[in-house]
Enzyme design. Sequence first.
Site, short mmCIF file in Angstrom:
data_model
loop_
_atom_site.label_atom_id
_atom_site.label_comp_id
_atom_site.label_asym_id
_atom_site.label_seq_id
_atom_site.Cartn_x
_atom_site.Cartn_y
_atom_site.Cartn_z
N SER A 99 0.81 -1.22 0.00
CA SER A 99 0.00 0.00 0.00
C SER A 99 0.84 1.27 0.00
O SER A 99 0.53 2.24 -0.70
CB SER A 99 -0.94 0.01 1.21
N HIS A 145 0.50 4.76 4.58
CA HIS A 145 -0.05 5.30 3.34
C HIS A 145 0.45 6.72 3.07
O HIS A 145 0.91 7.03 1.96
CB HIS A 145 -1.58 5.30 3.41
#
Length: 508
Positions: free
Chosen positions: A291, A342
């Site tokens: 991610s 993230h």
Amino acid sequence: MANRVEYLYWIIAHELIVNGGYRLFKISSDQNELWLENDAKKPKIIRLAQVEFQTASQIQQDLNRLTQIGENLRKQLRKRKINIENIYFLLNELPDEESFQVDSPVAAGRRHQTAVYSSLITDQTDPSIWSSGHPLSEIKTSIASEDYDDSSLEEIKEETLVIAHSANEKDRQLFNASTPFFTYVFIVIQLGMFYLLESNGGSTNTQVLIDYGAKYNPLIEQGDWWRFFTPIVLHIGLLHLFMNTLALFYLGPLIERIYGRFRFLFIYLLAGFSGSLMSFVFSYNISAGASGAIFGCFGALLYFGARYPKLFFRTMGLNVLIVIGINIAFGFTVPGIDNAGHLGGLAGGFLAAGIVSLPKQKKLINQTFFFIGAITLILIALYLGYSGLLVNKDPMAINAIAQEEIQSGDYENAYKNLTALRDDGKATAETYFLMSFIELNEKRYEEGVANLKRAIAERHNFHEAHYNLALVYRELEKTQEAGIHAEKALEIMPDHEPYQQLAEELNR
């Protein structure tokens, strides 16, 4: 002799494209219809059309068609409102001038979000009298006094189309630096690693994840620096793998086409490292996944947008910003998502793109600035991470990590983490229970009993704690106390056979 209307059509198109900052984005097969747009803050769309109308109904039909095209274009561009300047170049003589009035705007959409403003140019039109409100008023001086003939018409026409197609081709080249390669390499690697995890205990097994390189703060603190990189190819469960592989499959090739293969490789790895690093700084949870690197691809797109804002928003900008916004909001509202990873990946991808820049566009000062910025932020993050100043030591995460350490026989490190959690005032019933397990295994009965009592005080129906306390009291030959806690465990879990056996043994 060239038709004056046709000449005006091409000279106006030439002026708009060459000097007016307009881009040709659609042209009919017979070249009698041109759609142009500029890249101003409030974009303007102009449609030029050479037509032959005999009746007013023909012009009305064309306007109806045009408003529908405009409405579809508005939805495609995701604009709240769009205005189209529609300019007819009438090739034939007016049969009835009164019936060809096109001054009134035509609107489409439920709230009239699409408006078409039309004007008419004939062989009698004098551009010099166009007022400031006319869509072509800014170029009237350039075309009012032009002489024309067949050769000059063809010359202007050819130059206009060449420049228009050249500008579009230049834009297309920005998306064709290379063909994708490393995207598919990473997909194969993460699929292979997932198979390896599943074959050796399961991708959701915490100890398996740790063994194969998940981001695990205690081991990073002990020197496992490579755990900043290995999580990029590890995934926790099939859904996690599927979502990240799907995102990489669609996003990765775009980044490779824009930046080239080796720039993409640098961006992807630095973004993945940045994501793991920020997770290390802010989160004590075990984490893995691509991610952060995928968010880095979004960061690279943001850098592309900063370099080519008009092209960016014309092609994909709004969609990219919406996807980033949704994912960040999702990360802040749904528990268990490593939002620090993230955001770290997003920043890392942006900085990495600034360091390598775009193909054939060396900007040493700019690249040096991004390099120094990236190194500075990485050093600060490493200091914060290893010092533990900002890490959020979530009790559930530390308890889970300690349990894995106990199962692997690392009692010393498990006890160190649990006591730190207790000293911070964040201990839970599970914390005391795990501490008691270690203490009892080391024959520290007094401390073990005290922590089992604390666990029960935190959670009265903690049947495992009652059972263990009963076992300890039995070992210490305190039969009455052992019987009380054995009965309590059985009361909470009456069908659990070990509890039944212990209660029967103590009641004999």
